[in-house]
Design a protein around this motif. Structure first.
Motif, mmCIF file in Angstrom:
data_model
loop_
_atom_site.group_PDB
_atom_site.id
_atom_site.type_symbol
_atom_site.label_atom_id
_atom_site.label_comp_id
_atom_site.label_asym_id
_atom_site.label_seq_id
_atom_site.Cartn_x
_atom_site.Cartn_y
_atom_site.Cartn_z
ATOM 1 N N ILE A 142 2.102 26.694 -76.964
ATOM 2 C CA ILE A 142 3.306 25.895 -76.737
ATOM 3 C C ILE A 142 3.006 24.422 -77.009
ATOM 4 N N LYS A 143 1.863 23.965 -76.559
ATOM 5 C CA LYS A 143 1.473 22.573 -76.793
ATOM 6 C C LYS A 143 1.308 22.304 -78.294
ATOM 7 N N ASP A 144 0.663 23.233 -78.995
ATOM 8 C CA ASP A 144 0.477 23.085 -80.442
ATOM 9 C C ASP A 144 1.810 23.042 -81.190
ATOM 10 N N LEU A 145 2.790 23.759 -80.664
ATOM 11 C CA LEU A 145 4.117 23.786 -81.296
ATOM 12 C C LEU A 145 4.954 22.558 -80.946
ATOM 13 N N GLY A 146 4.488 21.783 -79.971
ATOM 14 C CA GLY A 146 5.208 20.575 -79.587
ATOM 15 C C GLY A 146 6.479 20.832 -78.812
ATOM 16 N N VAL A 147 6.510 21.893 -78.021
ATOM 17 C CA VAL A 147 7.687 22.204 -77.224
ATOM 18 C C VAL A 147 7.868 21.127 -76.160
ATOM 19 N N ARG A 148 9.100 20.663 -76.013
ATOM 20 C CA ARG A 148 9.406 19.633 -75.006
ATOM 21 C C ARG A 148 9.085 20.153 -73.622
ATOM 22 N N SER A 149 8.619 19.284 -72.765
ATOM 23 C CA SER A 149 8.237 19.704 -71.422
ATOM 24 C C SER A 149 9.433 20.208 -70.615
ATOM 25 N N THR A 150 10.636 19.735 -70.943
ATOM 26 C CA THR A 150 11.812 20.204 -70.208
ATOM 27 C C THR A 150 12.112 21.672 -70.506
ATOM 28 N N SER A 151 11.874 22.113 -71.722
ATOM 29 C CA SER A 151 12.125 23.517 -72.042
ATOM 30 C C SER A 151 10.880 24.376 -71.831
ATOM 31 N N LYS A 152 9.722 23.753 -71.765
ATOM 32 C CA LYS A 152 8.475 24.501 -71.600
ATOM 33 C C LYS A 152 8.488 25.311 -70.309
ATOM 34 N N ARG A 153 8.894 24.695 -69.226
ATOM 35 C CA ARG A 153 8.901 25.402 -67.940
ATOM 36 C C ARG A 153 9.837 26.608 -67.978
ATOM 37 N N ALA A 154 11.025 26.410 -68.526
ATOM 38 C CA ALA A 154 11.985 27.516 -68.622
ATOM 39 C C ALA A 154 11.443 28.616 -69.534
ATOM 40 N N ASP A 155 10.820 28.229 -70.649
ATOM 41 C CA ASP A 155 10.238 29.215 -71.560
ATOM 42 C C ASP A 155 9.142 30.020 -70.869
ATOM 43 N N LEU A 156 8.294 29.347 -70.115
ATOM 44 C CA LEU A 156 7.219 30.041 -69.405
ATOM 45 C C LEU A 156 7.767 30.972 -68.327
ATOM 46 N N GLU A 157 8.814 30.533 -67.651
ATOM 47 C CA GLU A 157 9.440 31.406 -66.645
ATOM 48 C C GLU A 157 10.024 32.651 -67.304
ATOM 49 N N ASP A 158 10.666 32.477 -68.455
ATOM 50 C CA ASP A 158 11.195 33.629 -69.193
ATOM 51 C C ASP A 158 10.068 34.563 -69.614
ATOM 52 N N MET A 159 8.999 33.990 -70.133
ATOM 53 C CA MET A 159 7.865 34.804 -70.574
ATOM 54 C C MET A 159 7.234 35.546 -69.399
ATOM 55 N N ASN A 160 7.143 34.890 -68.247
ATOM 56 C CA ASN A 160 6.582 35.549 -67.072
ATOM 57 C C ASN A 160 7.455 36.737 -66.666
ATOM 58 N N SER A 161 8.755 36.538 -66.710
ATOM 59 C CA SER A 161 9.673 37.633 -66.391
ATOM 60 C C SER A 161 9.491 38.788 -67.372
ATOM 61 N N HIS A 162 9.362 38.454 -68.659
ATOM 62 C CA HIS A 162 9.147 39.482 -69.681
ATOM 63 C C HIS A 162 7.823 40.204 -69.458
ATOM 64 N N LEU A 163 6.781 39.467 -69.092
ATOM 65 C CA LEU A 163 5.478 40.083 -68.841
ATOM 66 C C LEU A 163 5.571 41.082 -67.695
ATOM 67 N N GLN A 164 6.184 40.675 -66.602
ATOM 68 C CA GLN A 164 6.303 41.571 -65.446
ATOM 69 C C GLN A 164 7.083 42.828 -65.817
ATOM 70 N N THR A 165 8.154 42.657 -66.566
ATOM 71 C CA THR A 165 8.955 43.799 -67.007
ATOM 72 C C THR A 165 8.149 44.717 -67.911
ATOM 73 N N SER A 166 7.400 44.127 -68.830
ATOM 74 C CA SER A 166 6.639 44.947 -69.770
ATOM 75 C C SER A 166 5.557 45.746 -69.068
ATOM 76 N N LEU A 167 4.891 45.158 -68.081
ATOM 77 C CA LEU A 167 3.831 45.876 -67.378
ATOM 78 C C LEU A 167 4.386 47.142 -66.734
ATOM 79 N N VAL A 168 5.542 47.030 -66.111
ATOM 80 C CA VAL A 168 6.169 48.193 -65.474
ATOM 81 C C VAL A 168 6.648 49.184 -66.536
ATOM 82 N N SER A 169 7.287 48.687 -67.574
ATOM 83 C CA SER A 169 7.832 49.547 -68.621
ATOM 84 C C SER A 169 6.725 50.336 -69.328
#
Length: 181
Positions: free
Chosen positions: A61-88
């Motif tokens: 994310i840092k290498d891509l230059g993602v703004r810090s305001t969207s970084k947190r939301a993106d990471l939260e989305d990814m965390n949700s996806h990770l948790q879902t994938s582990l169960v699935s």
């Protein structure tokens, strides 16, 4: 690397941060399945593996230059996806090949346009999620992925504890349908 080749070449995944994350979460899950058979040491190693995934994700994310305001939301989305994938993936592994194919379809192939409430998203994240892969994958691709996943689980299960916790893992090459080789 073999899984990345299979996912990006055969499934025609677009090369995005999110598609990279989906492939990495599958590999983390594969190793985690084996680690959880090792009791507390396995749980510690699994947690370290997931931490390393987040470190790699933050670096990308840092290498891509993602703004810090969207970084947190993106990471939260990814965390949700990770948790879902582990169960699935767990449910798919414990079930039939059809169940595992369904998990792979939901995680790697299907378009993720709608949010949990079933409403169309208008966020930047939804634009990333809309076209992870072509919506119609050849069933032979899913069959190859299911076979690959089951093969990797067997190979990881065959490793003794010391080899698992200290060795660099080698991923086998997936078998591809004839039309894709």
């Amino acid at each position: 690397m073999a899984l990345k080749l299979l996912c990006f070449s055969v499934l025609s995944l677009q090369d995005t941060l999110f598609s990279w994350f989906l492939v990495m979460e599958l590999q983390v899950w594969l190793v985690s399945v084996r680690l959880m058979a090792e009791g507390e040491d396995g749980k510690t190693a699994r947690n370290a593996l997931i931490s390393a995934l987040w470190d790699d994700t933050n670096a990308k994310i840092k290498d891509l230059g993602v703004r810090s305001t969207s970084k947190r939301a993106d990471l939260e989305d990814m965390n949700s996806h990770l948790q879902t994938s582990l169960v699935s993936y767990d449910e798919g592994l414990l079930g039939s090949d059809r169940d595992l194919a369904g998990a792979v379809w939901r995680r790697l192939v299907r378009r993720l346009i709608d949010n949990e409430a079933g409403e169309e998203q208008d966020t930047q994240t939804s634009k990333v999620l809309e076209n992870i892969a072509e919506p119609q994958a050849d069933p032979r691709c899913l069959e190859s992925l299911v076979s690959y996943i089951r093969q990797q689980v067997q190979l990881l299960d065959a490793l003794d504890t010391d080899a698992l916790l200290t060795a660099k893992l080698t991923w086998t090459q997936p078998s591809l349908p004839e039309t894709f080789t």
